[in-house]
Design a protein around this motif. Structure first.
Motif, mmCIF file in Angstrom:
data_model
loop_
_atom_site.group_PDB
_atom_site.id
_atom_site.type_symbol
_atom_site.label_atom_id
_atom_site.label_comp_id
_atom_site.label_asym_id
_atom_site.label_seq_id
_atom_site.Cartn_x
_atom_site.Cartn_y
_atom_site.Cartn_z
ATOM 1 N N LYS A 14 0.802 -1.210 0.000
ATOM 2 C CA LYS A 14 0.000 0.000 0.000
ATOM 3 C C LYS A 14 0.842 1.270 0.000
ATOM 4 C CE LYS A 14 -3.834 -2.220 2.467
ATOM 5 N NZ LYS A 14 -4.701 -2.175 3.652
ATOM 6 N N HIS A 15 2.120 1.171 0.378
ATOM 7 C CA HIS A 15 2.991 2.340 0.440
ATOM 8 C C HIS A 15 3.887 2.314 -0.788
ATOM 9 C CE1 HIS A 15 1.906 1.321 4.613
ATOM 10 N NE2 HIS A 15 1.850 2.633 4.773
ATOM 11 N N GLN A 416 2.620 -8.718 11.857
ATOM 12 C CA GLN A 416 3.528 -7.596 12.017
ATOM 13 C C GLN A 416 3.057 -6.440 11.135
ATOM 14 O OE1 GLN A 416 5.921 -7.385 14.144
ATOM 15 N NE2 GLN A 416 5.883 -9.538 14.839
ATOM 16 N N PRO A 417 3.044 -5.205 11.652
ATOM 17 C CA PRO A 417 2.639 -4.069 10.821
ATOM 18 C C PRO A 417 3.700 -3.767 9.764
ATOM 19 C CG PRO A 417 3.405 -3.308 12.954
ATOM 20 C CD PRO A 417 3.376 -4.812 13.035
ATOM 21 N N THR A 425 8.905 8.342 12.362
ATOM 22 C CA THR A 425 8.317 8.296 13.713
ATOM 23 C C THR A 425 9.330 7.661 14.648
ATOM 24 O OG1 THR A 425 7.280 6.158 13.257
ATOM 25 C CG2 THR A 425 5.976 8.126 12.787
ATOM 26 N N PRO A 426 9.150 7.819 15.982
ATOM 27 C CA PRO A 426 10.114 7.210 16.928
ATOM 28 C C PRO A 426 10.116 5.686 16.865
ATOM 29 C CG PRO A 426 8.898 8.983 17.990
ATOM 30 C CD PRO A 426 8.238 8.762 16.673
ATOM 31 N N ARG A 427 8.998 5.055 16.439
ATOM 32 C CA ARG A 427 8.923 3.594 16.395
ATOM 33 C C ARG A 427 9.560 3.010 15.138
ATOM 34 N NH1 ARG A 427 2.884 1.729 17.287
ATOM 35 N NH2 ARG A 427 4.012 -0.275 17.112
ATOM 36 N N SER A 428 10.000 3.816 14.230
ATOM 37 C CA SER A 428 10.557 3.332 12.972
ATOM 38 C C SER A 428 11.962 2.781 13.182
ATOM 39 C CB SER A 428 10.605 4.456 11.934
ATOM 40 O OG SER A 428 11.235 4.017 10.753
ATOM 41 N N GLY A 429 12.287 1.702 12.443
ATOM 42 C CA GLY A 429 13.619 1.105 12.496
ATOM 43 C C GLY A 429 14.536 1.625 11.401
ATOM 44 N N PHE A 430 14.099 2.661 10.661
ATOM 45 C CA PHE A 430 14.890 3.235 9.575
ATOM 46 C C PHE A 430 15.071 4.724 9.841
ATOM 47 C CE2 PHE A 430 12.861 -0.473 7.849
ATOM 48 C CZ PHE A 430 13.844 -1.082 7.104
#
Length: 464
Positions: A14-15, A416-417, A425-430
């Motif tokens: 979707k992205h 998993q999202p 965002t702070p939750r991003s791993g990149f």
């Protein structure tokens, strides 16, 4: 270092990157949709361009059709006279006798000669006495006593030369280069073929040909041209119908050569200048071969052939000749095993087997009952039972067991999202790595960034 786009990070489909809006998951090698033309050349508002095509109108005329053609107007019918006959010119025949004497008839006269006799050789004489003498083969080629050729064997091993190797071959030392003079041409001397005597051009044609006077050729008098006294009517259909008209000059259909102009300075920052940086180039290192080093010690040149195959005392091989057969004066015995064992026995052709008496028809009347009717007795049987299954389905009172393998083996997992959802965002791993001038964003995994920072701290520690 890994640099990924949002199209490569997304796992749900979707992205998508705005530079590749039609991209598919797993196909990140598609070209970027954002180009320099789309970013620099902005569409302007403008109306529909007018067509330069002229209007098509039928030019109709109300004047009645004039059937007077050019042929009817210009070509006038004249009276024709009878065509005069044409007589060819008379052939002029010179008078007198023809002199047929040529240089060939004068020089080549018939000669008297005898007929050539055939050359016949005398017959070969035969000598009745026998030939006495020795031929050249017997006197020159005599038979010599020869012995067996001994094998060539080396008594001692190979002794290497004591002089150092100079690197010169036999061809270099024996075949020396000599300076040779230029080769003379083989063409013969032309001075021999030239003669100082004047050229004799007196031919048989010049000496024997006699020029005779030729009469003048008959020429016919030419007819004098008489021009037509009637004046020429030069009025043609084109001059009469196509009269000059008053019309304006045709307007040019060519568009104006005034393109779009801008006062903004030209941006010469290309992809080649921004991405391709000059790097230091080192000279190519050539490979040098290792220097040859001789092995220490002496070489053992004693081979297995020299040690095992020693000369042996051998005797001369006797010739294998077949035993000569001698003739026998005894009488030939023609008794063989076939003639002795297989004797001829008296035998006759077996007689044909025939019945003793002829056919005798039965005296009892025919009953008409065959074997099938007498043995196979019909029995009474009912209609055959149908084997077609019933339309009623099988029913059971036992409750339905819905415990399938999918329910027992495949347990529900946590979904998993998509990692592209948590970008920026702070939750991003990149982490955002860089942004290209065209607006294309590239992200780097966070664990690679932390690993790079840790290596830099280990290499350059901070002094406390």
């Amino acid at each position: 270092m890994t640099k990924l786009c949002i199209c490569q990070i997304c796992t749900c489909g979707k992205h998508r990157c705005p530079h590749r809006p039609y991209g598919i998951i797993g196909k990140g090698d598609q070209p970027c949709a954002v180009t320099e033309y789309r970013s620099e050349f902005i569409p302007r508002e403008g109306g529909v361009r007018e067509s330069y095509k002229p209007d098509y109108k039928i030019q109709a005329s109300t004047v009645p059709l004039d059937d007077e053609t050019t042929h009817k107007h210009d070509f006038i019918r004249y009276a024709l006279d009878k065509q005069r006959s044409y007589k060819p010119e008379e052939v002029y025949t010179p008078h007198g006798e023809f002199d047929s004497l040529t240089s060939y008839n004068k020089e080549y006269t018939p000669k008297d000669g005898e007929r050539a006799r055939p050359i016949r050789h005398d017959a070969q004489r035969k000598i009745s006495a026998p030939f006495e003498g020795d031929p050249t083969y017997r006197t020159d080629y005599r038979k010599w006593e020869t012995g067996r050729t001994e094998p060539i064997r080396h008594d001692a091993g190979y002794v290497p030369p004591s002089d150092p190797f100079r690197g010169e071959s036999t061809y270099t030392t024996d075949y020396l280069k000599h300076q040779g003079a230029m080769r003379q041409p083989i063409r013969p001397d032309q001075s021999v073929l030239q003669s100082k005597d004047p050229f004799d051009d007196r031919t048989g044609y010049r000496t024997d040909y006699i020029s005779h006077p030729q009469q003048e050729r008959f020429q016919r008098a030419k007819e004098q041209y008489i021009p037509n006294q009637v004046a020429l009517d030069s009025l043609t259909t084109h001059r009469r119908d196509f009269t000059p008209k008053d019309a304006d000059r045709t307007r040019s259909m060519k568009p104006d050569l005034q393109g779009f102009r801008s006062n903004a300075p030209f941006d010469d920052a290309t992809t080649n200048k921004t991405d391709y940086k000059p790097w230091e180039v080192q000279p190519i290192q050539t490979h040098r071969p290792d220097q040859y080093r001789a092995n220490p010690g002496e070489m053992d040149l004693n081979t297995i052939y020299n040690s095992e195959f020693t000369p042996k005392p051998l005797s001369k091989v006797t010739a294998m000749r077949p035993v000569e057969r001698h003739g026998t004066d005894a009488k030939f015995d023609g008794n063989t095993t076939y003639l002795g064992d297989y004797r001829k026995w008296p035998g006759e052709r077996p007689p044909a087997i025939r019945s003793q008496a002829g056919y005798e028809p039965p005296s009892m009347p025919f009953e008409g009952l065959s074997t099938y009717k007498g043995h196979y007795i019909p029995h009474d049987a009912g209609p055959q039972r149908s084997f077609k299954p019933d339309s009623t389905a099988y029913r059971s009172t036992v409750p339905f067991d819905d415990a399938t393998m999918y329910r027992t083996e495949y347990t529900p997992k946590e979904i998993q999202p998509c990692p592209a959802t948590f970008l920026d965002t702070p939750r991003s791993g990149f982490v955002l790595h860089h942004v290209e001038p065209t607006g294309h964003k590239f992200y780097q995994p966070q664990h690679e960034l932390l690993q790079t920072q840790y290596q830099q701290q280990q290499q350059y520690p901070i002094a406390v």
